[in-house]
Design a protein around this motif. Sequence first.
Motif, mmCIF file in Angstrom:
data_model
loop_
_atom_site.group_PDB
_atom_site.id
_atom_site.type_symbol
_atom_site.label_atom_id
_atom_site.label_comp_id
_atom_site.label_asym_id
_atom_site.label_seq_id
_atom_site.Cartn_x
_atom_site.Cartn_y
_atom_site.Cartn_z
ATOM 1 N N ASN A 93 0.832 -1.216 0.000
ATOM 2 C CA ASN A 93 0.000 0.000 0.000
ATOM 3 C C ASN A 93 0.863 1.262 0.000
ATOM 4 O O ASN A 93 0.583 2.219 -0.725
ATOM 5 N N ASN A 96 2.312 1.727 -3.426
ATOM 6 C CA ASN A 96 1.295 2.244 -4.353
ATOM 7 C C ASN A 96 1.063 3.737 -4.135
ATOM 8 O O ASN A 96 0.943 4.510 -5.091
ATOM 9 N N GLU A 97 0.989 4.119 -2.850
ATOM 10 C CA GLU A 97 0.796 5.541 -2.548
ATOM 11 C C GLU A 97 1.983 6.362 -3.059
ATOM 12 O O GLU A 97 1.810 7.461 -3.606
ATOM 13 N N MET A 100 1.706 6.778 -6.745
ATOM 14 C CA MET A 100 0.671 7.755 -7.067
ATOM 15 C C MET A 100 1.194 9.173 -6.839
ATOM 16 O O MET A 100 1.016 10.074 -7.676
ATOM 17 N N LEU A 101 1.868 9.362 -5.683
ATOM 18 C CA LEU A 101 2.432 10.677 -5.390
ATOM 19 C C LEU A 101 3.482 11.064 -6.427
ATOM 20 O O LEU A 101 3.555 12.225 -6.860
ATOM 21 N N GLU A 103 3.563 10.090 -9.544
ATOM 22 C CA GLU A 103 2.845 10.462 -10.774
ATOM 23 C C GLU A 103 2.286 11.875 -10.670
ATOM 24 O O GLU A 103 2.378 12.677 -11.607
ATOM 25 N N LYS A 104 1.676 12.195 -9.518
ATOM 26 C CA LYS A 104 1.085 13.522 -9.325
ATOM 27 C C LYS A 104 2.167 14.601 -9.405
ATOM 28 O O LYS A 104 1.976 15.642 -10.046
#
Length: 115
Positions: A93, A96-97, A100-101, A103-104
């Motif tokens: 998890n 994954n976070e 995501m961060l 990518e952002k």
Amino acid sequence: GVDPSDASPDEGVVEDLPLIEEKAVEQLTEGLISHYLPDLQRSKSALQELTQNQVVLLETLEQEISKFKECNSILDINTLFSEAKHYHNKLVNIRNEMMMLHEKTSKLKVSGINT
């Protein structure tokens, strides 16, 4: 003089007394032993059998105890595996976070460059 009729009637018997006493003691001892020995021998064999049974029982108990110890260690291993799975999920998890961060932040950088 001393008249032979004055001699004690027990005179000859007194000398024989130690021999009679020894025989009596031997016979009494044999009688006593023959009376108690069978019971004592039966008790001895019963005690030996009891001792052997106790040894077998102790060995069996030791085997059962070692089985319980093995079961406990298996339970401990199962607990460790479930904890490891839990922490693995947490790590997945977090990864994954982080992705995501990432990518952002990449999108923000790209959009910041374009403006």
